[in-house]
Motif scaffolding. Structure first.
Motif, short mmCIF file in Angstrom:
data_model
loop_
_atom_site.label_atom_id
_atom_site.label_comp_id
_atom_site.label_asym_id
_atom_site.label_seq_id
_atom_site.Cartn_x
_atom_site.Cartn_y
_atom_site.Cartn_z
N LEU A 112 0.84 -1.19 -0.15
CA LEU A 112 0.05 0.07 0.14
C LEU A 112 0.93 1.35 0.07
O LEU A 112 0.42 2.32 -0.69
CB LEU A 112 -0.99 0.12 1.32
N TYR A 318 -8.08 16.25 4.96
CA TYR A 318 -8.77 14.95 4.60
C TYR A 318 -10.19 15.64 4.05
O TYR A 318 -10.72 15.24 2.99
CB TYR A 318 -9.00 14.16 5.76
N THR B 13 -1.67 -1.27 13.69
CA THR B 13 -1.85 -2.38 13.14
C THR B 13 -0.75 -2.68 12.14
O THR B 13 -0.54 -3.90 11.71
CB THR B 13 -3.30 -2.39 12.78
N SER B 14 -0.20 -1.54 11.58
CA SER B 14 0.70 -1.69 10.47
C SER B 14 2.23 -1.66 10.91
O SER B 14 2.49 -1.39 12.00
CB SER B 14 0.50 -0.89 9.40
N GLY B 64 -3.33 0.71 9.13
CA GLY B 64 -2.15 0.87 7.79
C GLY B 64 -2.98 1.23 6.50
O GLY B 64 -2.24 1.51 5.51
N GLY B 65 -4.11 1.45 6.64
CA GLY B 65 -4.83 1.65 5.15
C GLY B 65 -5.89 0.94 4.83
O GLY B 65 -7.01 1.27 4.23
N ARG B 66 -5.89 -0.18 5.12
CA ARG B 66 -6.94 -1.20 4.51
C ARG B 66 -7.69 -1.83 5.76
O ARG B 66 -7.12 -1.97 7.03
CB ARG B 66 -6.30 -2.34 3.67
N ALA B 68 -8.86 -4.82 6.23
CA ALA B 68 -9.11 -6.35 6.60
C ALA B 68 -8.47 -6.75 7.83
O ALA B 68 -9.07 -7.46 8.47
CB ALA B 68 -8.26 -7.06 5.30
N VAL B 69 -7.41 -6.07 8.26
CA VAL B 69 -6.67 -6.48 9.36
C VAL B 69 -7.61 -5.98 10.64
O VAL B 69 -7.61 -6.81 11.50
CB VAL B 69 -5.36 -5.75 9.48
N VAL B 91 -4.77 7.21 8.08
CA VAL B 91 -4.88 7.49 6.63
C VAL B 91 -5.86 6.53 6.02
O VAL B 91 -5.40 5.31 5.77
CB VAL B 91 -3.76 7.89 5.93
N ILE B 92 -7.25 6.93 5.78
CA ILE B 92 -8.18 6.01 5.14
C ILE B 92 -9.01 6.40 4.39
O ILE B 92 -9.58 7.50 4.14
CB ILE B 92 -8.73 5.38 6.55
N THR B 93 -9.25 5.82 3.22
CA THR B 93 -10.33 6.36 2.17
C THR B 93 -11.61 6.31 2.56
O THR B 93 -12.03 5.55 3.56
CB THR B 93 -10.15 5.19 0.83
N PRO B 94 -12.47 7.20 1.99
CA PRO B 94 -13.76 7.38 2.58
C PRO B 94 -14.60 5.89 2.41
O PRO B 94 -15.41 5.76 3.12
CB PRO B 94 -14.24 8.50 1.40
N LYS B 95 -14.35 5.29 1.29
CA LYS B 95 -14.89 4.00 1.27
C LYS B 95 -14.64 3.08 2.42
O LYS B 95 -15.50 2.23 2.96
CB LYS B 95 -14.54 3.18 -0.08
N THR B 96 -13.55 2.77 2.86
CA THR B 96 -13.04 2.05 3.83
C THR B 96 -13.69 2.68 5.14
O THR B 96 -14.14 1.84 6.20
CB THR B 96 -11.54 2.00 4.09
N LYS B 97 -13.83 3.79 5.28
CA LYS B 97 -14.35 4.50 6.34
C LYS B 97 -15.83 4.03 6.37
O LYS B 97 -16.17 3.50 7.61
CB LYS B 97 -14.16 6.06 6.23
#
Lengths: 539, 129
Positions: A112, A318, B13-14, B64-66, B68-69, B91-97
């Motif tokens: 990533l 953000y 987590t990362s 860490g971004g995704r 899954a963890v 740091v996280i995308t709106p979709k993941t949020k």
């Protein structure tokens, strides 16, 4: 409500207007010296951007080696003039193979933050079709323990292509601020051993890869961890002094021979326009003075500091992410007015994800607009002589030397990392900045003010690829099966022996890379020989 | 509710060493009288074990971004009978949020106010009783 205090972001008081009396007497000789002349306050080169356009130099890479290659090619096609290889932080920064339990436990996050690059084979894949003889590169190795391996892999690819390493230009960064202050890893060699790596790199490059910047001190990382403008510069000079003192102690090379290599640094511009400009100007005169006074070096090439600027990632928001295009432009403009040699503008999606192709394109376009549309490049140091900018330049330099002396009083730069002193300073700065935003003393548009958003543009966030771990596992299995295993084992033994002695590790490292050792195998050698740094602070 | 301070486990987590966000949040939580247990960079197994052993009220994760963890950690917590609330930042995308929020996880991307984070932590502790 308290009466408003006007200061720079590092707390230097600001008057409502400036005049000649605000510039200290001792500073005027620096103003009178033209660009390209000692002390270089007004610029590294006489004609600046007329003869030397700044390098458009963006962080890039994710996923598989092929993904990274495509993104680098995309950027070069769109006008980037150097390229940076981002490596996956889990595997590269920690020197773990993808089958290490620490990586397996988080396999979904692999790739990533950069491509998974396990061996010289993967470097070949990333660099395929890229003209590395003609393009300045950052090969990766921002983290100190990664640098010897990353550099050796890149040079090995260059050599296989028949490129004369004496002509190859680039850097591997190998930055202490990132490694031991800002982005501390779970497992990494202690700072004194990291210093040994960097001194080995400096010696090796000076003798064999002379156009390579062996270590590029990224004061950026100190700043984005929380140090203010003058602390950033004080720490930068104290960091450089560790390297140059170390070279002097080894007494194999003269400081004058290596200073040019150490004098390519990375600074941050953030959202304090005039202070940022003044900081870049002050950095150059400090470097000139450090070389002259501490080391007696007067050679022009050595005393001229070159600056790569990265705009503050932490300044990107953000919410309402398109506003970040304006922020990137302002911070990029400060870099140009401050006389940077090289620039990376953070993506407008910086706070959301790694850059999408479009965000990357915008970062390049911002730079092209600055370079070509606004008539900014005809005159060197256009703000030279501004009473405000000269006053700030003088004040930042004065405060930065005080901070430098404080660090020396604490035993030197590395001692302040070992004791946690520098971490405490950075944490205090970060907390102060956060408090200012929380209390509304500092306005962040779209964050603590003007929060209404009618933008029809959704910035979803770039997701990268999801197969980076699986494919790297397959590559690793193939590599272990195909390579000459006794040659790899022998090369690792030789590297371990070099690590335990005072032999320069770069020779054995190059041999190990040729024998197709993996990043995790290098890490095992280091962990066996050097152990892990006992971090002085609790997170 | 007991007089004991609420306990919150904080972990990364990362293996990505950006510490500025998590350390600032930890400081704010301590100032708000939470008992903060810091684990640093930890694997899902280590995080779950610590959450169970320390009987925390909240697990705070810097991701860490995704997602899954984080999803794996939540599933393991629940299967071990730990009902601690989970809060996530980074740091996280709106979709993941959105995905994490729909799973009942409080998400705090960059720029979130410390006041909001602390208020959410307090609310989540009260709900648990």
């Amino acid at each position: 409500m308290a009466t408003q205090r006007y200061t720079t972001s590092s707390g230097i008081p600001l008057s409502s207007h400036y005049g000649p009396g605000d510039v200290p007497e001792g500073h005027w000789p620096k103003v009178k010296a033209p660009p390209g002349k000692s002390p270089y306050t007004r610029g590294a080169y006489p004609e600046m951007y007329r003869s030397r356009p700044w390098r458009i130099f963006q962080l890039s890479g994710y996923g598989n080696p092929e993904d990274e290659r495509e993104r680098i090619r995309f950027l070069l096609e769109h006008g980037e003039t150097g390229f940076l290889m981002e490596h996956d932080r889990m595997t590269a920064d920690h020197l773990y193979d993808v089958d290490h339990p620490e990586v397996v436990a988080r396999r979904e996050d692999v790739g990533l933050t950069g491509a998974v690059i396990l061996s010289v084979d993967d470097f070949e894949t990333v660099l395929d079709g890229i003209d590395i003889a003609a393009t300045y590169a950052h090969a990766g190795g921002a983290v100190v323990q990664h640098a010897p391996f990353a550099n050796a892999c890149y040079w090995t690819v260059a050599r296989r292509r028949g490129i004369d390493l004496r002509r190859l230009a680039g850097t591997g960064q190998s930055d202490f601020n990132l490694t031991y202050l800002g982005c501390i890893n779970k497992v990494q060699v202690p700072p004194r051993d990291g210093l040994r790596f960097n001194l080995d790199l400096i010696e090796h490059c000076t003798l064999n890869v002379p156009r390579w910047v062996p270590v590029s001190i990224a004061a950026y990382n100190a700043a984005d961890t929380g140090l203010n403008a003058f602390e950033e510069l004080g720490a930068l000079m104290a960091n450089a002094a560790e390297y140059l003192d170390g070279i002097k102690q080894r007494s194999r090379l003269a400081v004058a021979d290596v200073a040019h290599g150490v004098g390519g640094v990375n600074l941050r511009t953030s959202m304090d326009f005039f202070e940022d400009i003044a900081k870049l100007r002050a950095a150059r005169s400090m470097w000139d003075r450090l070389l002259r006074e501490r080391y007696g070096v007067t050679d022009e090439r050595a005393c001229r500091l070159r600056i790569h600027v990265v705009t503050a990632g932490s300044a990107m928001t953000y919410t309402q992410p398109l506003n970040n295009i304006a922020r990137g432009t302002l911070m990029g403009l400060a870099a140009v007015l401050g006389g940077a040699q090289s620039l990376g503008v953070s993506g407008y999606d910086e706070a959301i994800t790694i850059p999408s192709e479009h965000a990357h394109q915008m970062s390049v376009r911002i730079q092209q607009i600055l370079a070509h549309e606004a008539n900014l490049t005809a005159v060197a140091d256009p703000l030279g002589g501004s009473w405000l900018v000269e006053s700030l330049t003088a004040q930042i330099e004065e405060r930065a030397w005080e901070f430098f002396e404080m660090i020396q009083g604490e035993g030197g730069y590395i001692a302040t990392l070992e004791s946690g002193w520098l971490h405490q300073r950075a944490a205090a700065g970060a907390a102060l900045a956060m408090d200012q935003v929380e209390k509304g003393d500092r306005v962040l548009v779209g964050v603590n003010a003007y929060q209404d958003d009618v933008s029809p543009f959704e910035v979803e966030g770039f997701e990268g690829t999801t197969d980076a771990w699986d494919r790297a596992m397959a590559r690793l299995a193939t590599l272990r099966r195909e390579r000459h295993s006794s040659a790899a084992a022998e090369a690792l033994r030789a590297l371990e022996e070099a690590c335990r002695s005072d032999v320069n590790i770069m020779g054995p490292m190059l041999d190990a890379v040729k024998a197709r050792v993996t990043i995790g195998e290098i890490g095992e050698v280091y962990r066996t020989v050097f152990g892990n740094w006992d971090v002085p602070i609790v997170f | 509710m007991s007089d004991e301070p609420a306990r919150i486990l904080m972990a990364k987590t990362s293996l990505d060493g950006h510490w500025r966000g998590i350390t600032i949040v930890e400081r704010a939580l301590r100032e708000a009288h939470f008992e903060v247990i810091t684990l640093g960079m930890a694997t899902p197994d280590e995080i779950v074990r610590a959450a169970v052993d320390e009987q925390v009220d909240i697990v705070g994760l810097n991701l860490g971004g995704r997602s899954a963890v984080v999803e794996r950690i939540v599933a393991q917590l629940r299967s071990q009978g730990c009902d601690a609330a989970v809060m996530v930042g980074g740091v996280i995308t709106p979709k993941t949020k959105k995905a994490l929020e729909s799973a009942g996880i409080a998400v705090f991307p960059p720029g979130s106010s410390l006041e909001d984070i602390v208020a959410t932590a307090r609310r989540l502790c009260e709900q648990e009783i």
